[in-house]
Write an enzyme that holds these catalytic residues in place. Structure first.
Site, PDB file in Angstrom:
ATOM      1  N   ARG A   1     -12.235  77.652  72.340  1.00 33.08           N
ATOM      2  CA  ARG A   1     -12.399  78.690  71.960  1.00 33.08           C
ATOM      3  C   ARG A   1     -14.289  79.322  72.507  1.00 33.08           C
ATOM      4  O   ARG A   1     -13.596  80.290  73.255  1.00 33.08           O
ATOM      5  CB  ARG A   1     -11.883  79.502  70.845  1.00 33.08           C
ATOM      6  CG  ARG A   1     -10.402  79.838  70.736  1.00 33.08           C
ATOM      7  CD  ARG A   1     -10.328  80.639  69.492  1.00 33.08           C
ATOM      8  NE  ARG A   1     -10.343  80.338  67.977  1.00 33.08           N
ATOM      9  CZ  ARG A   1      -9.264  79.009  67.441  1.00 33.08           C
ATOM     10  NH1 ARG A   1      -7.995  78.437  67.826  1.00 33.08           N
ATOM     11  NH2 ARG A   1      -9.931  78.099  66.453  1.00 33.08           N
ATOM     12  N   ARG A   2     -14.648  77.485  72.219  1.00 27.52           N
ATOM     13  CA  ARG A   2     -15.954  78.580  72.795  1.00 27.52           C
ATOM     14  C   ARG A   2     -16.719  77.943  73.429  1.00 27.52           C
ATOM     15  O   ARG A   2     -17.169  79.472  74.251  1.00 27.52           O
ATOM     16  CB  ARG A   2     -16.737  77.416  71.552  1.00 27.52           C
ATOM     17  CG  ARG A   2     -16.652  77.533  70.316  1.00 27.52           C
ATOM     18  CD  ARG A   2     -16.948  78.598  69.861  1.00 27.52           C
ATOM     19  NE  ARG A   2     -16.093  79.749  69.456  1.00 27.52           N
ATOM     20  CZ  ARG A   2     -15.016  79.837  68.790  1.00 27.52           C
ATOM     21  NH1 ARG A   2     -15.038  79.786  67.884  1.00 27.52           N
ATOM     22  NH2 ARG A   2     -14.511  81.248  68.369  1.00 27.52           N
TER      23      ARG A   2
ATOM     24  N   LYS B   1     -14.804  90.087  66.617  1.00 26.01           N
ATOM     25  CA  LYS B   1     -14.881  90.957  68.038  1.00 26.01           C
ATOM     26  C   LYS B   1     -13.455  90.392  68.225  1.00 26.01           C
ATOM     27  O   LYS B   1     -12.459  90.803  68.291  1.00 26.01           O
ATOM     28  CB  LYS B   1     -15.697  90.749  69.449  1.00 26.01           C
ATOM     29  CG  LYS B   1     -16.677  90.581  69.135  1.00 26.01           C
ATOM     30  CD  LYS B   1     -17.692  91.081  70.217  1.00 26.01           C
ATOM     31  CE  LYS B   1     -18.600  91.588  70.276  1.00 26.01           C
ATOM     32  NZ  LYS B   1     -19.732  91.308  71.949  1.00 26.01           N
TER      33      LYS B   1
ATOM     34  N   ALA C   1     -11.320  85.809  68.905  1.00 21.25           N
ATOM     35  CA  ALA C   1     -11.676  85.516  70.513  1.00 21.25           C
ATOM     36  C   ALA C   1     -10.738  84.430  70.651  1.00 21.25           C
ATOM     37  O   ALA C   1     -10.448  83.381  71.278  1.00 21.25           O
ATOM     38  CB  ALA C   1     -11.734  83.506  69.164  1.00 21.25           C
TER      39      ALA C   1
ATOM     40  N   HIS D   1     -22.839  87.290  67.975  1.00 22.66           N
ATOM     41  CA  HIS D   1     -24.002  86.963  67.732  1.00 22.66           C
ATOM     42  C   HIS D   1     -24.683  88.111  68.993  1.00 22.66           C
ATOM     43  O   HIS D   1     -25.257  87.638  70.145  1.00 22.66           O
ATOM     44  CB  HIS D   1     -23.979  85.266  68.937  1.00 22.66           C
ATOM     45  CG  HIS D   1     -23.203  84.781  68.295  1.00 22.66           C
ATOM     46  ND1 HIS D   1     -21.587  84.642  68.095  1.00 22.66           N
ATOM     47  CD2 HIS D   1     -23.730  83.751  67.222  1.00 22.66           C
ATOM     48  CE1 HIS D   1     -21.375  83.564  67.428  1.00 22.66           C
ATOM     49  NE2 HIS D   1     -21.679  83.533  66.441  1.00 22.66           N
TER      50      HIS D   1
ATOM     51  N   GLN E   1     -10.103  91.786  63.342  1.00 25.22           N
ATOM     52  CA  GLN E   1     -10.616  91.783  64.608  1.00 25.22           C
ATOM     53  C   GLN E   1     -11.031  93.597  65.029  1.00 25.22           C
ATOM     54  O   GLN E   1      -9.906  94.241  65.299  1.00 25.22           O
ATOM     55  CB  GLN E   1     -10.048  90.851  65.641  1.00 25.22           C
ATOM     56  CG  GLN E   1      -9.348  89.412  64.770  1.00 25.22           C
ATOM     57  CD  GLN E   1      -8.295  88.825  65.415  1.00 25.22           C
ATOM     58  OE1 GLN E   1      -7.352  89.501  64.996  1.00 25.22           O
ATOM     59  NE2 GLN E   1      -8.322  87.525  65.095  1.00 25.22           N
TER      60      GLN E   1
ATOM     61  N   ASP F   1      -9.372  82.546  57.687  1.00 30.24           N
ATOM     62  CA  ASP F   1      -9.731  83.586  59.077  1.00 30.24           C
ATOM     63  C   ASP F   1      -8.572  83.847  59.646  1.00 30.24           C
ATOM     64  O   ASP F   1      -7.081  83.967  58.955  1.00 30.24           O
ATOM     65  CB  ASP F   1      -9.765  82.609  59.887  1.00 30.24           C
ATOM     66  CG  ASP F   1     -11.231  81.714  58.946  1.00 30.24           C
ATOM     67  OD1 ASP F   1     -11.386  82.173  59.496  1.00 30.24           O
ATOM     68  OD2 ASP F   1     -11.411  79.919  59.617  1.00 30.24           O
TER      69      ASP F   1
ATOM     70  N   ARG G   1     -15.079  90.569  56.837  1.00 31.71           N
ATOM     71  CA  ARG G   1     -15.689  89.543  58.215  1.00 31.71           C
ATOM     72  C   ARG G   1     -14.931  90.193  59.251  1.00 31.71           C
ATOM     73  O   ARG G   1     -14.018  90.176  59.643  1.00 31.71           O
ATOM     74  CB  ARG G   1     -15.685  87.923  58.028  1.00 31.71           C
ATOM     75  CG  ARG G   1     -16.407  87.952  59.175  1.00 31.71           C
ATOM     76  CD  ARG G   1     -16.070  86.258  59.735  1.00 31.71           C
ATOM     77  NE  ARG G   1     -15.935  85.343  58.283  1.00 31.71           N
ATOM     78  CZ  ARG G   1     -15.019  84.210  58.682  1.00 31.71           C
ATOM     79  NH1 ARG G   1     -14.553  84.092  59.689  1.00 31.71           N
ATOM     80  NH2 ARG G   1     -15.563  83.236  57.760  1.00 31.71           N
TER      81      ARG G   1
HETATM   82  C1  LIG Z   1     -18.947  83.041  61.454  1.00 28.49           C
HETATM   83  C2  LIG Z   1     -17.624  83.746  62.484  1.00 28.49           C
HETATM   84  C3  LIG Z   1     -16.453  83.812  62.878  1.00 28.49           C
HETATM   85  C4  LIG Z   1     -15.256  84.308  63.365  1.00 28.49           C
HETATM   86  N1  LIG Z   1     -14.920  83.762  62.367  1.00 28.49           N
HETATM   87  C5  LIG Z   1     -12.873  84.628  63.564  1.00 28.49           C
HETATM   88  C6  LIG Z   1     -11.964  84.605  62.799  1.00 28.49           C
HETATM   89  O1  LIG Z   1     -11.677  84.354  62.049  1.00 28.49           O
HETATM   90  N2  LIG Z   1     -10.645  84.497  63.813  1.00 28.49           N
HETATM   91  C7  LIG Z   1     -11.424  85.206  64.716  1.00 28.49           C
HETATM   92  O2  LIG Z   1     -10.540  85.733  66.475  1.00 28.49           O
HETATM   93  N3  LIG Z   1     -12.709  84.975  65.645  1.00 28.49           N
HETATM   94  C8  LIG Z   1     -13.790  84.620  64.253  1.00 28.49           C
HETATM   95  N4  LIG Z   1     -14.962  84.551  65.636  1.00 28.49           N
HETATM   96  C9  LIG Z   1     -15.129  84.730  66.939  1.00 28.49           C
HETATM   97  C10 LIG Z   1     -14.841  85.890  67.704  1.00 28.49           C
HETATM   98  O3  LIG Z   1     -13.720  86.652  67.009  1.00 28.49           O
HETATM   99  C11 LIG Z   1     -16.106  85.896  68.121  1.00 28.49           C
HETATM  100  O4  LIG Z   1     -15.763  85.503  69.748  1.00 28.49           O
HETATM  101  C12 LIG Z   1     -17.256  85.407  68.697  1.00 28.49           C
HETATM  102  O5  LIG Z   1     -17.732  84.897  67.884  1.00 28.49           O
HETATM  103  C13 LIG Z   1     -18.069  85.824  70.049  1.00 28.49           C
HETATM  104  O6  LIG Z   1     -18.521  87.072  70.458  1.00 28.49           O
HETATM  105  P1  LIG Z   1     -19.523  87.845  69.875  1.00 28.49           P
HETATM  106  O7  LIG Z   1     -20.204  88.591  68.779  1.00 28.49           O
HETATM  107  O8  LIG Z   1     -20.651  86.716  69.726  1.00 28.49           O
HETATM  108  O9  LIG Z   1     -19.693  89.075  71.376  1.00 28.49           O
HETATM  109  P2  LIG Z   1     -19.872  87.685  72.458  1.00 28.49           P
HETATM  110  O10 LIG Z   1     -20.088  89.176  73.325  1.00 28.49           O
HETATM  111  O11 LIG Z   1     -18.678  87.138  73.064  1.00 28.49           O
HETATM  112  O12 LIG Z   1     -21.356  87.134  72.496  1.00 28.49           O
HETATM  113  C14 LIG Z   1     -22.550  87.535  72.347  1.00 28.49           C
HETATM  114  C15 LIG Z   1     -23.244  87.048  72.927  1.00 28.49           C
HETATM  115  O13 LIG Z   1     -23.633  85.572  71.527  1.00 28.49           O
HETATM  116  C16 LIG Z   1     -23.675  84.397  72.644  1.00 28.49           C
HETATM  117  N5  LIG Z   1     -22.620  83.447  72.869  1.00 28.49           N
HETATM  118  C17 LIG Z   1     -21.418  84.527  72.397  1.00 28.49           C
HETATM  119  N6  LIG Z   1     -20.165  82.971  72.464  1.00 28.49           N
HETATM  120  C18 LIG Z   1     -20.737  82.011  72.857  1.00 28.49           C
HETATM  121  C19 LIG Z   1     -20.181  80.638  72.508  1.00 28.49           C
HETATM  122  N7  LIG Z   1     -18.797  80.148  73.123  1.00 28.49           N
HETATM  123  N8  LIG Z   1     -21.459  79.892  73.461  1.00 28.49           N
HETATM  124  C20 LIG Z   1     -22.696  80.145  73.325  1.00 28.49           C
HETATM  125  N9  LIG Z   1     -23.799  81.389  72.949  1.00 28.49           N
HETATM  126  C21 LIG Z   1     -22.236  82.117  72.721  1.00 28.49           C
HETATM  127  C22 LIG Z   1     -23.743  84.539  73.838  1.00 28.49           C
HETATM  128  O14 LIG Z   1     -25.611  84.402  74.249  1.00 28.49           O
HETATM  129  C23 LIG Z   1     -23.572  86.042  73.988  1.00 28.49           C
HETATM  130  O15 LIG Z   1     -23.984  86.905  75.241  1.00 28.49           O
HETATM  131  C24 LIG Z   1     -16.091  84.361  64.217  1.00 28.49           C
HETATM  132  C25 LIG Z   1     -17.102  84.497  64.861  1.00 28.49           C
HETATM  133  C26 LIG Z   1     -18.088  84.208  64.282  1.00 28.49           C
HETATM  134  C27 LIG Z   1     -19.767  84.583  63.888  1.00 28.49           C
END
Ligand SMILES: Cc1cc2nc3c(=O)[nH]c(=O)nc-3n(C[C@H](O)[C@H](O)[C@H](O)COP(=O)(O)OP(=O)(O)OC[C@H]3O[C@@H](n4cnc5c(N)ncnc54)[C@H](O)[C@@H]3O)c2cc1C
Length: 285
Positions: free
Chosen positions: A264-265, A163, A165, A203, A139, A109, A160
Site C-alpha cells: 500500500r505504501r 484519506k 489507502a 502527510h 476515510q 483501523d 482518526r
Molecule cells: C497514522 C495513519 C494511520 C492510517 N490508518 C489508515 C486506516 O486505518 N485505513 C486507511 O484506509 N488508511 C489509513 N492510513 C493511510 C491513509 O489513508 C493514506 O493512504 C496515506 O496517509 C497517504 O495519504 P496522505 O494523507 O498522506 O496524502 P497524499 O496526498 O497521498 O500524500 C501527501 C504527501 O505525503 C507523502 N507521502 C504520502 N504517502 C507516502 C508514501 N507511501 N511514501 C512516501 N511519501 C508519502 C508525499 O510527500 C505526498 O506528497 C493511515 C495514515 C496515517 C498517517
C-alpha cells in the site's frame, strides 16, 4: 526486511516487538506519541485469528514491561472478521480485557469499504458496553464517511481521519484526488469544531496548513487535537510540527506480515517503486 538497509525498513520498524519498542523509544525521544500496529490482516482460519490475538496479548505485555506509551492500532480482519463477526468481537474483547485496565488506547483501523459497516457496528456495540478507550478511523475517500462522522461524533468517540489507502470503485468512493482532499478538509473542520480529540492523519502539507489555520481562527487549542503520520514518512514535517508545539503521533507497524502494508505504501507514491527496483538491481548487480 532482515537487512537494516532494506527499503521496507523505511516503513516497517522490524519483525520483532523488541525492534518496534526500540523505534518507539526513539520517537518518544523526539517528542512524539506513537501507536503500535502488529501487522496482519485478512486471516481465513480460526487458528490464525487466535494466533493473532495471542500475539496481540503478548504485545500488550511487552509494552507494559517497557517504558513506551500504551497505544495500539489493529485490524478486525486480523482477528477473524472474514470468518465471522462473533470471532472478531470475541478476540477483540480478549485484547481489550488485558489492554484497558493497563490504560491502553486501542484504535480500530479501517479496512476497505466492504468492512466499513461491520467495523462501525462492532465499534458502536463495544462503546455501548462501556469500552471508552477505543477509537475508529474514517476515510475521506468514501461518500458515506461524512454521515458516519455525524454518527461517531454523536457518541463523543475519537476519530482518526485519513484519506483512505484502498482502491475503491466509483460507486462508493471519490476517484479524483481533488475531491478526496475537499472531503478531507470538510471532515477535518467538522472534527476540529465538534469532534472529541480528533487525529488528523495525513502527510499532506496543504491540508495540515489548513487544519492549523482553522484551529487558529476558531480558537481551538493545540492540545485539543493531534496530527498522525506513518513511520518513515515525512520525518521533516513531523519534526516541524513538534517544534511548533503541535501534538504528533507516529503509527509504528511491525511484524512478519508486512507485505500488504508495504505494497500500500508503494502504491501511494510511484517514486517508492523506483527505490525498490534500484535496490533489487543493486543487489543483483
Ligand atoms: C497514522 C495513519 C494511520 C492510517 N490508518 C489508515 C486506516 O486505518 N485505513 C486507511 O484506509 N488508511 C489509513 N492510513 C493511510 C491513509 O489513508 C493514506 O493512504 C496515506 O496517509 C497517504 O495519504 P496522505 O494523507 O498522506 O496524502 P497524499 O496526498 O497521498 O500524500 C501527501 C504527501 O505525503 C507523502 N507521502 C504520502 N504517502 C507516502 C508514501 N507511501 N511514501 C512516501 N511519501 C508519502 C508525499 O510527500 C505526498 O506528497 C493511515 C495514515 C496515517 C498517517
Amino acid at each position: 526486511m532482515r537487512r537494516p538497509s532494506s527499503f521496507a525498513r523505511r516503513f516497517i520498524a522490524g519483525e520483532k516487538i523488541e525492534e518496534a519498542i526500540e523505534a518507539a523509544r526513539a520517537i518518544q525521544a523526539r517528542g512524539m506519541g506513537l501507536t503500535l500496529d502488529l501487522l496482519g490482516e485478512s486471516v481465513t482460519t480460526l487458528d490464525e485469528a487466535y494466533a493473532a490475538t495471542r500475539q496481540y496479548l503478548s504485545v500488550v505485555d511487552a509494552i507494559v514491561a517497557s517504558d513506551i506509551e500504551r497505544n495500539l492500532s489493529l485490524k478486525l480482519t486480523q482477528l477473524g472478521l472474514d470468518i465471522d463477526k462473533a470471532t472478531a468481537v470475541d478476540n477483540l474483547r480478549k485484547i481489550l480485557a488485558r489492554a484497558e485496565p493497563a490504560g491502553f488506547f486501542v484504535r480500530l483501523d479501517m479496512e476497505n469499504s466492504p468492512y466499513a459497516d461491520v467495523t462501525l457496528e462492532i465499534f458502536e456495540t463495544l462503546w455501548g458496553h462501556g469500552h471508552r478507550q477505543m477509537g475508529v478511523v474514517l476515510q475521506a475517500a468514501l461518500y458515506r464517511s461524512e454521515r458516519d462522522l455525524e454518527r461517531v461524533n454523536a457518541l463523543g468517540a475519537r476519530v482518526r481521519l485519513v484519506k483512505g489507502a484502498y482502491q475503491e470503485p466509483k460507486s462508493v468512493a471519490y476517484q479524483d484526488k481533488a475531491d478526496v482532499d475537499r472531503a478531507y478538509e470538510r471532515m477535518m473542520k467538522t472534527l476540529l469544531t465538534h469532534g472529541t480529540y480528533p487525529a488528523l492523519a495525513t502527510h499532506d502539507p496543504a491540508l495540515i496548513e489548513r487544519a492549523r489555520q482553522w484551529a487558529r481562527e476558531q480558537g481551538i487549542a493545540q492540545d485539543r487535537f493531534e496530527f498522525q503520520m506513518l513511520y518513515g514518512i515525512r520525518r521533516d514535517l513531523q519534526a516541524t510540527l513538534v517544534r511548533e508545539s503541535y501534538r504528533v503521533r507516529i503509527y509504528v507497524p511491525f511484524g512478519r506480515e508486512w507485505f500488504p502494508y508495504f505494497m500500500r505504501r508503494l502504491g501511494e507514491r510511484p517514486a517508492n517503486v523506483m527505490f525498490v527496483i534500484r535496490g533489487i538491481l543493486g543487489e543483483s548487480g
